[in-house]
Design an enzyme around this catalytic site. Structure first.
Site, PDB file in Angstrom:
ATOM      1  N   ASN A 174      23.657  21.110  -9.332  1.00 35.37           N
ATOM      2  CA  ASN A 174      24.225  22.524  -9.413  1.00 35.37           C
ATOM      3  C   ASN A 174      23.060  23.395  -9.904  1.00 35.37           C
ATOM      4  O   ASN A 174      22.566  23.411 -11.221  1.00 35.37           O
ATOM      5  CB  ASN A 174      25.308  22.509 -10.071  1.00 35.37           C
ATOM      6  CG  ASN A 174      26.164  23.748  -9.962  1.00 35.37           C
ATOM      7  OD1 ASN A 174      25.771  24.315  -9.134  1.00 35.37           O
ATOM      8  ND2 ASN A 174      27.683  23.646 -10.234  1.00 35.37           N
ATOM      9  N   HIS A 207      22.251  26.791 -11.237  1.00 35.87           N
ATOM     10  CA  HIS A 207      23.065  27.729 -11.832  1.00 35.87           C
ATOM     11  C   HIS A 207      22.292  29.126 -11.724  1.00 35.87           C
ATOM     12  O   HIS A 207      21.106  29.325 -11.965  1.00 35.87           O
ATOM     13  CB  HIS A 207      23.283  27.590 -13.012  1.00 35.87           C
ATOM     14  CG  HIS A 207      24.067  26.299 -13.393  1.00 35.87           C
ATOM     15  ND1 HIS A 207      25.504  25.988 -12.996  1.00 35.87           N
ATOM     16  CD2 HIS A 207      23.911  24.981 -14.172  1.00 35.87           C
ATOM     17  CE1 HIS A 207      25.984  24.916 -13.230  1.00 35.87           C
ATOM     18  NE2 HIS A 207      24.886  24.153 -13.907  1.00 35.87           N
ATOM     19  N   PHE A 242      35.149  27.562  -9.468  1.00 33.66           N
ATOM     20  CA  PHE A 242      35.394  26.309 -10.201  1.00 33.66           C
ATOM     21  C   PHE A 242      36.183  26.572 -11.315  1.00 33.66           C
ATOM     22  O   PHE A 242      35.937  27.408 -12.365  1.00 33.66           O
ATOM     23  CB  PHE A 242      33.889  25.849 -11.006  1.00 33.66           C
ATOM     24  CG  PHE A 242      34.049  24.467 -11.622  1.00 33.66           C
ATOM     25  CD1 PHE A 242      34.444  23.517 -11.032  1.00 33.66           C
ATOM     26  CD2 PHE A 242      33.550  24.568 -12.822  1.00 33.66           C
ATOM     27  CE1 PHE A 242      34.543  22.055 -11.638  1.00 33.66           C
ATOM     28  CE2 PHE A 242      33.693  23.296 -13.823  1.00 33.66           C
ATOM     29  CZ  PHE A 242      34.269  22.072 -12.916  1.00 33.66           C
ATOM     30  N   ARG A 299      31.788  32.697  -7.286  1.00 36.00           N
ATOM     31  CA  ARG A 299      30.306  32.446  -7.871  1.00 36.00           C
ATOM     32  C   ARG A 299      29.321  32.053  -7.059  1.00 36.00           C
ATOM     33  O   ARG A 299      29.715  31.832  -5.868  1.00 36.00           O
ATOM     34  CB  ARG A 299      30.433  31.300  -8.924  1.00 36.00           C
ATOM     35  CG  ARG A 299      30.757  29.752  -8.394  1.00 36.00           C
ATOM     36  CD  ARG A 299      30.817  28.695  -9.212  1.00 36.00           C
ATOM     37  NE  ARG A 299      30.910  27.375  -8.617  1.00 36.00           N
ATOM     38  CZ  ARG A 299      30.852  26.097  -8.991  1.00 36.00           C
ATOM     39  NH1 ARG A 299      30.551  26.195 -10.335  1.00 36.00           N
ATOM     40  NH2 ARG A 299      30.903  25.206  -8.492  1.00 36.00           N
ATOM     41  N   THR A 358      -3.767  -5.258   0.244  1.00 41.36           N
ATOM     42  CA  THR A 358      -3.195  -3.843   0.566  1.00 41.36           C
ATOM     43  C   THR A 358      -4.079  -2.934   1.435  1.00 41.36           C
ATOM     44  O   THR A 358      -3.510  -2.132   2.413  1.00 41.36           O
ATOM     45  CB  THR A 358      -2.885  -3.065  -0.558  1.00 41.36           C
ATOM     46  OG1 THR A 358      -4.175  -2.806  -1.375  1.00 41.36           O
ATOM     47  CG2 THR A 358      -1.919  -3.699  -1.537  1.00 41.36           C
ATOM     48  N   ASP A 359      -5.403  -3.081   1.654  1.00 37.89           N
ATOM     49  CA  ASP A 359      -6.312  -2.342   2.408  1.00 37.89           C
ATOM     50  C   ASP A 359      -5.829  -2.943   3.976  1.00 37.89           C
ATOM     51  O   ASP A 359      -5.955  -2.092   4.861  1.00 37.89           O
ATOM     52  CB  ASP A 359      -7.613  -2.703   2.160  1.00 37.89           C
ATOM     53  CG  ASP A 359      -8.523  -1.727   2.786  1.00 37.89           C
ATOM     54  OD1 ASP A 359      -8.620  -0.383   2.656  1.00 37.89           O
ATOM     55  OD2 ASP A 359      -9.217  -2.206   3.922  1.00 37.89           O
ATOM     56  N   LYS A 400       0.730  -1.200   0.124  1.00 40.83           N
ATOM     57  CA  LYS A 400      -0.001   0.026   0.123  1.00 40.83           C
ATOM     58  C   LYS A 400       1.070   1.208   0.084  1.00 40.83           C
ATOM     59  O   LYS A 400       1.871   1.388   0.881  1.00 40.83           O
ATOM     60  CB  LYS A 400      -0.822   0.098   1.165  1.00 40.83           C
ATOM     61  CG  LYS A 400      -2.069   0.873   1.240  1.00 40.83           C
ATOM     62  CD  LYS A 400      -2.852   0.234   0.003  1.00 40.83           C
ATOM     63  CE  LYS A 400      -4.624   0.869   0.152  1.00 40.83           C
ATOM     64  NZ  LYS A 400      -5.308   0.209  -0.522  1.00 40.83           N
TER      65      LYS A 400
END
Length: 296
Positions: free
Chosen positions: A251, A253, A160, A177, A58-59, A13
């Protein structure tokens, strides 16, 4: 004639939502969860012949989440996931494996006039806490915790430079940066004897510490990769119960808007107005684990 074999299966579930309220007199505490359960059975007859006699619906799995929350409470998502896993294995002899994944919604106690409120809360999605517990019959729980959607940004102390320069490179060196990312991380414990809430907060604080540095001067980052590695190392140094951690850092930017073409305005240089770029983005991932002791 071809023959076939089911090599992997599970069912369960998804999206079981739950709010648990702990009432300690006038002071209340809450945990809001979204729980996913997955069971693997010893037989495959439900798939191969349509025989449903072994299926825990699933219930029923959904109802189990609610009933066990009422019976045991919810101290941490990891502990509740362990409770659920053990219940399914102990209750149903034909269940071989269990996986429980839980997402904890980020509620915090409201503060009014500098005082924490007894029963009012505010949604503060700084980061989303998650966990997954996997357990097999006659095995021990394997507990994996994590966080996602932790978005951070700093305006300097990031560079970088000196990366591969060939015919395909157009990106210039950046000695200063903006560094922004949305962090996803997961880690695995070597034991279940853990203060999971304290450990999760320690990981989050370690991430912010390595990214940000001291409040007055920050900390220099030569690359996303290096910041990622230093963070994972700090986590393993700080929490001996963790033996594996993975981080993913896309990343995000931000690029300076070129204002030099507006000749009459006189903005030949611009480092204050930046344009966020959604896609594409770099994506950096690495995992760190403790080295096994060498054999003599």
């Amino acid at each position: 004639m071809s023959t076939y074999k089911i090599v992997d299966d599970a069912y369960g579930k998804s999206g079981v939502k739950l709010l648990h309220i702990k009432r300690d007199g006038p002071v209340h505490s809450i945990r809001e969860l979204e729980v996913n359960t997955q069971l693997t059975l010893s037989s495959k007859k439900d798939y191969t012949t349509g025989d449903n006699s072994d299926i825990v619906a699933t219930d029923s799995q959904k109802n189990t989440v609610y009933l066990l929350a009422k019976k045991y409470g919810v101290n941490s998502p990891e502990e509740f996931a362990i409770i659920l896993s053990r219940h399914f294995l102990n209750t149903y002899n034909h269940v071989l494996k269990v996986q429980v994944h839980i997402e904890l919604y980020p509620w915090q106690r409201a503060e009014i006039d500098g005082k924490k409120h007894n029963h009012a809360f505010v949604f503060t999605p700084v980061a989303v806490r998650v966990c997954t517990v996997r357990m097999e019959r006659n095995g021990v729980p394997v507990v994996e915790s994590g966080l996602k959607d932790l978005r951070v940004l700093k305006t300097t102390q990031s560079a970088f430079v000196n990366f591969v320069a060939d015919d395909y490179r157009s990106l210039p060196d950046a000695s200063d940066r903006v560094f922004s990312t949305v962090i996803t991380s997961r880690w695995v414990y070597s034991t279940t004897n853990v203060d999971y809430c304290r450990a999760w907060n320690t990981v989050k604080d370690s991430i912010l510490s390595v990214f940000s540095g001291p409040a007055d001067k920050g900390i220099f980052s030569p690359s996303v990769q290096n910041t990622l590695h230093l963070t994972e190392k700090l986590v393993l140094d700080s929490i001996p119960e963790i033996n594996y951690i993975e981080m993913i850092l896309p990343n995000k930017h931000y690029v300076n808007v070129d204002l030099s073409k507006f000749k009459n305005v006189g903005f030949a240089h611009n480092d204050t107005v930046l344009q966020p770029l959604d896609k594409p983005s770099g994506n950096i991932r690495a995992a760190l684990t403790r080295s096994l002791p060498s054999k003599l």
